[in-house]
Write a protein that holds these residues in place. Structure first.
Motif: not given
Length: 142
Positions: A72-101
């Motif tokens: 399931e994590m890998k599905t989310i990662d692959r989906t993030l790879d499909l969207i625009s660069f800025r959107s992917a990093w924004l969502l990674r910073f929001t939901y996929c970092m060890p601490e919520e920013l």
């Protein structure tokens, strides 16, 4: 007759947010440290049926749950790879970092003006994520 139904953007964002909020939980279940970079693990080994060993059966169930969380994590990662660069990093910073920013921290990392801009971009990113998710599972239609 419209080929594409009208998308309920609010519901799609809600679905995407719900899916992404699980990322940290899935990482803990899959025993993945979010700040580590690891190579993919091949886990498609066939499972032989067990004949009565209950310890082995419970261990196999636990391993299966771990593998499901990892997939399931890998599905989310692959989906993030499909969207625009800025959107992917924004969502990674929001939901996929060890601490919520915080929004201001994300604004700083993305080099945008302020937290309001991040909030606006996040709405766009969540919709992109919902549209890119496999099998249109996060899309909602009016």
């Amino acid at each position: 007759m419209a080929v594409i139904k009208e998308i309920d953007e609010q519901e799609c964002r809600k679905n995407a947010r719900r899916e992404l909020k699980q990322y940290r939980i899935l990482a803990r279940m899959a025993n993945v440290k979010l700040d580590d970079i690891k190579s993919p693990v091949i886990t498609d080994m066939p499972k032989a049926p067990s004949s009565g060993n209950h310890v082995e059966a419970s261990l196999i169930k636990r391993i299966a749950r771990t593998e499901d969380a990892y997939r399931e994590m890998k599905t989310i990662d692959r989906t993030l790879d499909l969207i625009s660069f800025r959107s992917a990093w924004l969502l990674r910073f929001t939901y996929c970092m060890p601490e919520e920013l915080q929004l201001w921290e994300i604004a700083e990392r993305l080099q945008v003006d302020n937290a309001k801009v991040v909030s606006y971009l996040k709405q766009i990113a969540l919709l992109e994520f919902a549209e890119a998710y496999p099998d249109q599972a996060l899309l909602a239609f009016k």
